[in-house]
Design an enzyme around this catalytic site. Structure first.
Site, mmCIF file in Angstrom:
data_model
loop_
_atom_site.group_PDB
_atom_site.id
_atom_site.type_symbol
_atom_site.label_atom_id
_atom_site.label_comp_id
_atom_site.label_asym_id
_atom_site.label_seq_id
_atom_site.Cartn_x
_atom_site.Cartn_y
_atom_site.Cartn_z
ATOM 1 N N GLY A 9 -14.961 72.067 17.139
ATOM 2 C CA GLY A 9 -14.180 71.397 18.271
ATOM 3 C C GLY A 9 -14.619 70.171 18.982
ATOM 4 N N SER A 11 -13.615 66.988 18.902
ATOM 5 C CA SER A 11 -12.864 66.077 19.048
ATOM 6 C C SER A 11 -12.194 65.744 20.396
ATOM 7 C CB SER A 11 -11.687 65.669 18.128
ATOM 8 O OG SER A 11 -11.336 67.623 17.855
ATOM 9 N N LYS A 35 -9.884 67.350 12.173
ATOM 10 C CA LYS A 35 -9.642 66.074 11.118
ATOM 11 C C LYS A 35 -11.236 64.996 11.366
ATOM 12 C CE LYS A 35 -4.445 66.194 11.268
ATOM 13 N NZ LYS A 35 -3.628 65.949 12.207
ATOM 14 N N SER A 126 -15.925 81.161 26.599
ATOM 15 C CA SER A 126 -15.084 82.205 27.251
ATOM 16 C C SER A 126 -14.452 81.346 27.841
ATOM 17 C CB SER A 126 -15.951 83.220 27.330
ATOM 18 O OG SER A 126 -14.996 84.301 27.837
ATOM 19 N N TYR A 140 -4.492 85.031 24.577
ATOM 20 C CA TYR A 140 -5.607 84.064 24.888
ATOM 21 C C TYR A 140 -7.065 85.176 26.579
ATOM 22 C CZ TYR A 140 -8.277 80.575 26.556
ATOM 23 O OH TYR A 140 -9.747 79.765 27.276
ATOM 24 N N LYS A 144 -10.727 86.328 24.170
ATOM 25 C CA LYS A 144 -11.681 85.678 25.401
ATOM 26 C C LYS A 144 -12.860 87.108 25.613
ATOM 27 C CE LYS A 144 -11.875 81.253 25.075
ATOM 28 N NZ LYS A 144 -11.524 80.228 24.104
HETATM 29 N N1 LIG Z 1 -9.054 73.660 29.530
HETATM 30 C C1 LIG Z 1 -9.354 74.605 30.073
HETATM 31 O O1 LIG Z 1 -9.106 74.529 31.635
HETATM 32 C C2 LIG Z 1 -9.930 76.058 29.701
HETATM 33 C C3 LIG Z 1 -10.797 76.392 30.084
HETATM 34 C C4 LIG Z 1 -11.393 78.165 30.152
HETATM 35 C C5 LIG Z 1 -11.659 77.550 28.748
HETATM 36 N N2 LIG Z 1 -11.585 76.463 27.604
HETATM 37 C C6 LIG Z 1 -12.320 77.129 26.150
HETATM 38 O O2 LIG Z 1 -12.941 75.780 26.180
HETATM 39 C C7 LIG Z 1 -12.725 75.733 24.320
HETATM 40 C C8 LIG Z 1 -12.521 73.936 24.238
HETATM 41 O O3 LIG Z 1 -11.030 73.190 25.209
HETATM 42 P P1 LIG Z 1 -10.388 72.244 25.222
HETATM 43 O O4 LIG Z 1 -10.576 72.646 26.812
HETATM 44 O O5 LIG Z 1 -12.007 71.162 25.318
HETATM 45 O O6 LIG Z 1 -9.581 71.900 24.756
HETATM 46 P P2 LIG Z 1 -9.199 70.979 23.909
HETATM 47 O O7 LIG Z 1 -9.576 69.371 24.050
HETATM 48 O O8 LIG Z 1 -7.579 71.041 22.973
HETATM 49 O O9 LIG Z 1 -10.021 71.149 22.348
HETATM 50 C C9 LIG Z 1 -10.124 71.877 21.706
HETATM 51 C C10 LIG Z 1 -11.099 71.681 20.548
HETATM 52 O O10 LIG Z 1 -10.439 72.751 19.762
HETATM 53 C C11 LIG Z 1 -10.708 72.217 18.621
HETATM 54 N N3 LIG Z 1 -9.865 73.526 17.251
HETATM 55 C C12 LIG Z 1 -9.123 73.525 17.649
HETATM 56 N N4 LIG Z 1 -8.132 74.104 16.963
HETATM 57 C C13 LIG Z 1 -9.265 74.550 15.737
HETATM 58 C C14 LIG Z 1 -9.864 75.043 14.387
HETATM 59 N N5 LIG Z 1 -8.376 76.355 14.204
HETATM 60 N N6 LIG Z 1 -10.492 74.603 14.023
HETATM 61 C C15 LIG Z 1 -11.558 73.343 14.547
HETATM 62 N N7 LIG Z 1 -11.264 73.399 15.536
HETATM 63 C C16 LIG Z 1 -10.530 73.729 16.522
HETATM 64 C C17 LIG Z 1 -9.995 70.818 18.328
HETATM 65 O O11 LIG Z 1 -10.388 70.218 17.503
HETATM 66 P P3 LIG Z 1 -9.111 69.590 16.359
HETATM 67 O O12 LIG Z 1 -7.677 69.401 16.713
HETATM 68 O O13 LIG Z 1 -9.942 68.139 16.226
HETATM 69 O O14 LIG Z 1 -9.244 70.785 15.142
HETATM 70 C C18 LIG Z 1 -10.839 70.600 19.641
HETATM 71 O O15 LIG Z 1 -11.383 69.510 19.380
HETATM 72 C C19 LIG Z 1 -11.640 76.542 24.272
HETATM 73 O O16 LIG Z 1 -12.181 77.396 23.410
HETATM 74 C C20 LIG Z 1 -10.779 76.780 24.761
HETATM 75 O O17 LIG Z 1 -10.224 78.169 25.568
HETATM 76 C C21 LIG Z 1 -10.520 75.844 28.590
#
Ligand SMILES: NC(=O)c1ccc[n+]([C@@H]2O[C@H](COP(=O)([O-])OP(=O)(O)OC[C@H]3O[C@@H](n4cnc5c(N)ncnc54)[C@H](OP(=O)(O)O)[C@@H]3O)[C@@H](O)[C@H]2O)c1
Length: 266
Positions: A9, A11, A35, A126, A140, A144
């Site tokens: 992930g 991107s 992608k 997580s 969700y 986690k």
């Molecule tokens: N943002 C927050 O507040 C927050 C808080 C706590 C935890 N998190 C965790 O942090 C992690 C990253 O999230 P983010 O906040 O950076 O979100 P984000 O900006 O939406 O990025 C999510 C990434 O996951 C990839 N992804 C989604 N489904 C996928 C799949 N089936 N196979 C491969 N890649 C996949 C997407 O890549 P593509 O779409 O290019 O495939 C994208 O690069 C997640 O595990 C999320 O639960 C986020």
């Protein structure tokens, strides 16, 4: 020494910020996306973490090219919003397959190589939602919580092979996560939950949109990559959210549930 790093992930959000930061420090970073695209410093691989074959191919590509894999960061993930009662099996499966099984698939593929090397570092994403059950983000949270239990047990199983496991627990951050959340239509239209869900969702989205920058989390990931002896858990959140983690450990369960209800206007 420069390390060979896989980060799923990459991107967007945390994955992108961490991949670019680690590549800028001279590490060889393989990022994944469903992608993939050309990037100046990060080598992109096509991977859907829900598909074990796609993960296997990605990991084998790194081994063929580099001969080893030092760090695996299981970061790919997404969120489903809605009531637990009304979640469809498709929604639940998407949530668990992406966040939990995605992490399991990557760990299972990299471990044989890390065990053989007798060294390796696994970093699993997580959330504060992996510490407490967040209303209207229940599946969700479940995904986690699953990562928390899996990672703690894994740490015990692989420590003897020189492999460390760390869990990162972010609070609210401003990333692509908010826009890609899939909200349950059934909950939105529900007489029982609709109004309450929409109120909570406003709070959830406001907190995420006003959250910390992903570069803050990228620094923590870099710290774990470089640590001589990384910790099991790394909460990364603002003061209020760190306080809520503390309250969760000291308040009686029902009292904490009331705090959640009031905070999210359930
Ligand atoms: N943002 C927050 O507040 C927050 C808080 C706590 C935890 N998190 C965790 O942090 C992690 C990253 O999230 P983010 O906040 O950076 O979100 P984000 O900006 O939406 O990025 C999510 C990434 O996951 C990839 N992804 C989604 N489904 C996928 C799949 N089936 N196979 C491969 N890649 C996949 C997407 O890549 P593509 O779409 O290019 O495939 C994208 O690069 C997640 O595990 C999320 O639960 C986020």
């Amino acid at each position: 020494m420069n390390k060979i790093i896989l980060i799923t992930g990459a991107s967007s959000g945390f994955g992108k910020a961490a991949a670019e930061r680690l590549a800028a420090r001279g590490h060889i970073v393989y990022g994944t996306s469903r992608k993939p695209f050309l990037h100046e410093t990060v080598r992109f691989l096509q991977m859907d973490v829900r598909d074990a074959e796609s993960v296997k191919t990605g990991v084998e590509t790194i081994i063929e090219r580099e001969g080893r894999i030092d760090v695996a960061i299981c970061n790919a993930g997404m969120g489903i919003g809605g009531s637990l009662e009304m979640a469809t099996h498709e929604e639940i499966e998407l949530q668990m397959q992406t966040n939990f099984m995605g992490c399991v698939n990557v760990c299972q593929q990299v471990l044989p190589y890390m065990r053989k090397q007798r060294s390796g570092r696994i970093i699993n994403l997580s959330s504060i939602g992996g510490v407490m059950g967040l209303p209207y983000q229940g599946f969700y949270s479940a995904s986690k919580f699953a990562i928390e239990g899996f990672s703690e047990a894994l740490s015990a199983e692989v420590k003897g092979y020189g492999v460390t496991v760390s869990i990162v627990e972010p609070g609210d951050f401003k990333t692509g996560f908010t826009a890609s959340r899939k909200n349950s239509d059934a909950t939105m239209q529900s007489e029982a939950y609709g109004e309450s869900f929409r109120r909570s969702l406003q709070i959830i989205e406001k907190e995420e949109n006003g959250g910390l920058a992903p570069e803050v989390l990228a620094k923590t990931i870099e710290r774990i990559v470089n640590a001589r002896c990384p910790k099991l858990r790394y909460p990364v959140a603002n003061l209020e959210q760190r306080l809520s983690i503390l309250l969760h450990t000291i308040l009686p369960g029902n009292m904490f549930v009331n705090v959640l209800r009031s905070y999210y206007k359930v």
